[in-house]
Design a protein around this motif. Structure first.
Motif, PDB file in Angstrom:
ATOM      1  N   LEU A 268       0.269 -26.995 -16.343  1.00 26.37           N
ATOM      2  CA  LEU A 268      -0.695 -26.796 -15.336  1.00 26.37           C
ATOM      3  C   LEU A 268      -1.899 -26.255 -15.747  1.00 26.37           C
ATOM      4  O   LEU A 268      -2.110 -25.339 -16.574  1.00 26.37           O
ATOM      5  CB  LEU A 268      -0.118 -26.002 -14.181  1.00 26.37           C
ATOM      6  N   ARG A 269      -3.166 -26.470 -15.130  1.00 25.26           N
ATOM      7  CA  ARG A 269      -4.233 -25.656 -15.263  1.00 25.26           C
ATOM      8  C   ARG A 269      -4.800 -25.302 -13.875  1.00 25.26           C
ATOM      9  O   ARG A 269      -4.350 -25.978 -12.934  1.00 25.26           O
ATOM     10  CB  ARG A 269      -5.293 -26.598 -16.013  1.00 25.26           C
ATOM     11  N   THR A 270      -5.765 -24.549 -13.847  1.00 24.30           N
ATOM     12  CA  THR A 270      -6.265 -23.974 -12.609  1.00 24.30           C
ATOM     13  C   THR A 270      -7.711 -24.341 -12.558  1.00 24.30           C
ATOM     14  O   THR A 270      -8.504 -24.328 -13.481  1.00 24.30           O
ATOM     15  CB  THR A 270      -6.092 -22.505 -12.119  1.00 24.30           C
ATOM     16  N   VAL A 271      -8.223 -24.597 -11.242  1.00 19.71           N
ATOM     17  CA  VAL A 271      -9.700 -24.765 -11.114  1.00 19.71           C
ATOM     18  C   VAL A 271     -10.017 -23.893  -9.876  1.00 19.71           C
ATOM     19  O   VAL A 271      -9.442 -24.141  -8.674  1.00 19.71           O
ATOM     20  CB  VAL A 271     -10.069 -26.224 -11.041  1.00 19.71           C
ATOM     21  N   ARG A 272     -11.079 -22.971 -10.016  1.00 22.81           N
ATOM     22  CA  ARG A 272     -11.536 -22.624  -8.763  1.00 22.81           C
ATOM     23  C   ARG A 272     -12.773 -23.468  -8.008  1.00 22.81           C
ATOM     24  O   ARG A 272     -13.606 -23.699  -8.848  1.00 22.81           O
ATOM     25  CB  ARG A 272     -12.114 -21.052  -9.214  1.00 22.81           C
ATOM     26  N   PHE A 273     -12.394 -23.812  -6.824  1.00 24.44           N
ATOM     27  CA  PHE A 273     -13.440 -24.587  -6.064  1.00 24.44           C
ATOM     28  C   PHE A 273     -14.232 -23.903  -5.239  1.00 24.44           C
ATOM     29  O   PHE A 273     -13.856 -23.274  -4.266  1.00 24.44           O
ATOM     30  CB  PHE A 273     -12.449 -25.668  -5.442  1.00 24.44           C
ATOM     31  N   THR A 274     -15.322 -23.973  -5.421  1.00 22.84           N
ATOM     32  CA  THR A 274     -16.529 -22.943  -4.701  1.00 22.84           C
ATOM     33  C   THR A 274     -16.562 -23.250  -3.438  1.00 22.84           C
ATOM     34  O   THR A 274     -16.849 -22.249  -2.555  1.00 22.84           O
ATOM     35  CB  THR A 274     -17.811 -22.844  -5.635  1.00 22.84           C
ATOM     36  N   PHE A 275     -16.271 -24.549  -2.813  1.00 25.27           N
ATOM     37  CA  PHE A 275     -16.464 -24.814  -1.682  1.00 25.27           C
ATOM     38  C   PHE A 275     -15.745 -24.358  -0.558  1.00 25.27           C
ATOM     39  O   PHE A 275     -15.876 -23.810   0.481  1.00 25.27           O
ATOM     40  CB  PHE A 275     -16.527 -26.659  -1.456  1.00 25.27           C
ATOM     41  N   SER A 276     -14.489 -23.948  -1.399  1.00 27.87           N
ATOM     42  CA  SER A 276     -13.461 -23.558  -0.421  1.00 27.87           C
ATOM     43  C   SER A 276     -13.123 -22.124  -0.760  1.00 27.87           C
ATOM     44  O   SER A 276     -12.447 -21.455   0.026  1.00 27.87           O
ATOM     45  CB  SER A 276     -11.846 -24.131  -0.511  1.00 27.87           C
ATOM     46  N   GLY A 277     -13.252 -21.517  -2.164  1.00 24.40           N
ATOM     47  CA  GLY A 277     -13.126 -20.173  -2.572  1.00 24.40           C
ATOM     48  C   GLY A 277     -11.666 -20.136  -2.986  1.00 24.40           C
ATOM     49  O   GLY A 277     -11.363 -19.117  -3.167  1.00 24.40           O
ATOM     50  N   LYS A 278     -10.772 -21.086  -3.174  1.00 21.29           N
ATOM     51  CA  LYS A 278      -9.483 -21.121  -3.581  1.00 21.29           C
ATOM     52  C   LYS A 278      -9.383 -21.539  -4.780  1.00 21.29           C
ATOM     53  O   LYS A 278     -10.236 -22.299  -5.595  1.00 21.29           O
ATOM     54  CB  LYS A 278      -8.655 -21.842  -2.518  1.00 21.29           C
ATOM     55  N   THR A 279      -8.239 -21.150  -5.356  1.00 25.00           N
ATOM     56  CA  THR A 279      -7.916 -21.638  -6.826  1.00 25.00           C
ATOM     57  C   THR A 279      -6.923 -22.850  -6.625  1.00 25.00           C
ATOM     58  O   THR A 279      -5.889 -22.623  -5.868  1.00 25.00           O
ATOM     59  CB  THR A 279      -7.459 -20.606  -7.574  1.00 25.00           C
ATOM     60  N   TYR A 280      -6.873 -23.914  -7.198  1.00 23.24           N
ATOM     61  CA  TYR A 280      -6.225 -25.004  -7.102  1.00 23.24           C
ATOM     62  C   TYR A 280      -5.461 -25.474  -8.513  1.00 23.24           C
ATOM     63  O   TYR A 280      -6.002 -25.421  -9.817  1.00 23.24           O
ATOM     64  CB  TYR A 280      -6.798 -26.523  -6.749  1.00 23.24           C
ATOM     65  N   PHE A 281      -4.291 -25.930  -8.580  1.00 20.34           N
ATOM     66  CA  PHE A 281      -3.585 -26.271  -9.678  1.00 20.34           C
ATOM     67  C   PHE A 281      -3.732 -27.621  -9.933  1.00 20.34           C
ATOM     68  O   PHE A 281      -3.665 -28.539  -8.774  1.00 20.34           O
ATOM     69  CB  PHE A 281      -2.164 -26.026  -9.418  1.00 20.34           C
ATOM     70  N   LEU A 282      -3.750 -28.264 -11.241  1.00 20.12           N
ATOM     71  CA  LEU A 282      -4.024 -29.425 -11.561  1.00 20.12           C
ATOM     72  C   LEU A 282      -2.741 -29.814 -12.820  1.00 20.12           C
ATOM     73  O   LEU A 282      -2.522 -28.793 -13.408  1.00 20.12           O
ATOM     74  CB  LEU A 282      -5.371 -29.881 -12.160  1.00 20.12           C
ATOM     75  N   ALA A 283      -2.395 -31.167 -12.593  1.00 22.68           N
ATOM     76  CA  ALA A 283      -1.449 -31.050 -13.588  1.00 22.68           C
ATOM     77  C   ALA A 283      -2.182 -31.577 -15.128  1.00 22.68           C
ATOM     78  O   ALA A 283      -3.199 -31.958 -15.055  1.00 22.68           O
ATOM     79  CB  ALA A 283      -0.401 -32.360 -13.361  1.00 22.68           C
ATOM     80  N   THR A 284      -1.519 -31.343 -16.250  1.00 24.42           N
ATOM     81  CA  THR A 284      -2.183 -31.717 -17.394  1.00 24.42           C
ATOM     82  C   THR A 284      -1.490 -32.913 -18.046  1.00 24.42           C
ATOM     83  O   THR A 284      -0.540 -33.304 -17.503  1.00 24.42           O
ATOM     84  CB  THR A 284      -1.915 -30.542 -18.479  1.00 24.42           C
ATOM     85  N   GLU A 285      -1.994 -33.253 -19.230  1.00 23.58           N
ATOM     86  CA  GLU A 285      -1.438 -34.376 -19.991  1.00 23.58           C
ATOM     87  C   GLU A 285      -0.039 -33.912 -20.350  1.00 23.58           C
ATOM     88  O   GLU A 285       0.899 -34.738 -20.178  1.00 23.58           O
ATOM     89  CB  GLU A 285      -2.133 -34.869 -21.161  1.00 23.58           C
TER      90      GLU A 285
END
Length: 267
Positions: A83-100
């Motif tokens: 997994l990797r994480t992305v902080r989305f500024t519009f919501s102020g939250k951190t989201y998990f994304l799956a990797t290869e």
């Protein structure tokens, strides 16, 4: 990153890990694979969503009120590159994304089916829509109204799953309702012209009637979840004469748990 699967115990390790003496390999569980599949198909998910779906029910039968274990497990999966994480500024939250690597793990360990590829990032244009689809899905599953969810990403990769509908008419998902029937799911987040709704309804009716007369793949009805009263009124008017085939619900009532006015037993 290439991986190899260990026999019998279900653990997989990265090539880098095999070169690092003393580093403990991660043992992937069924829940880990379910998380990978969920995040791949829904594009992203935050900690609360993953806790609610995968960690909320304890072995004792009680409901978990703490996300500590979910946080720890996700951190470990992230550390090992699944997994990797992305902080989305519009919501102020951190989201998990799956990797290869997560995709490779699923492909190697669930060989009976194929999986969509990881997304490169969160698309700001569809973020709010994608997020509300996740919230609606969890609400329907929590209420016992939905199972075997087939999300939009899988529908786009397999035309047969979408009953032959072209992309512009494909629903946001297909799921199995509490009666065991396949249903189309559509989230309407912003108003559109009445003619567009009418055209989509005609396409859905074609699929529904074909499923009723010929059997086989297809869906038997459709659930529209809407975010505006204006859209609720338009769809209610357009579907009034198709008793039992369509259900229209307000997003806030579904997710918030408020009782919805039911005119049909659909979905």
């Amino acid at each position: 990153m290439p991986i190899e699967q260990k026999q019998n115990d279900g653990a997989i390790k990265t090539e880098e890990e095999t070169k690092q003496q003393g580093r403990v390999n991660i043992q992937l569980t069924k829940r880990d694979l379910d998380i990978f599949e969920f995040v791949l198909e829904m594009k992203f998910a935050d900690l609360n969503t993953i806790h609610q779906k995968f960690f909320s029910h304890l072995q004792s039968g009680k409901i978990s009120v703490s996300s500590w274990w979910a946080r720890e497990r996700l951190a470990l999966l992230r550390q090992h590159g699944f997994l990797r994480t992305v902080r989305f500024t519009f919501s102020g939250k951190t989201y998990f994304l799956a990797t290869e690597l997560a995709h490779v793990a699923l492909t190697n360990m669930r060989i009976e089916r194929s999986f969509v590829r990881p997304v490169q990032g969160i698309d700001v244009r569809t973020f709010e829509h994608d997020l509300r689809v996740i919230e609606a899905r969890l609400a329907l599953e929590r209420l016992g109204r939905a199972a075997n969810w087939v999300p939009e990403r899988r529908l786009k990769s397999d035309l047969a799953l979408a009953s032959g509908l072209s992309r512009q008419y494909q629903p946001d998902a297909i799921y199995q309702n509490k009666h065991g029937e396949m249903m189309a799911f559509e989230l309407e987040i912003s108003p559109k012209k009445k003619e567009r709704y009418a055209e989509k309804l005609r396409k859905y009716l074609d699929v529904i009637r074909q499923a009723e007369t010929q059997g086989g793949p297809g869906f038997r009805g459709a659930l529209f979840v809407v975010c505006h009263d204006h859209v609720f009124n338009i769809l209610s008017e357009l579907t009034r004469r198709h008793e039992g085939k369509f259900r229209i619900e307000r997003f806030d009532e579904l997710v918030g748990g408020a009782p919805a006015a039911e005119k049909q037993e659909v979905g």
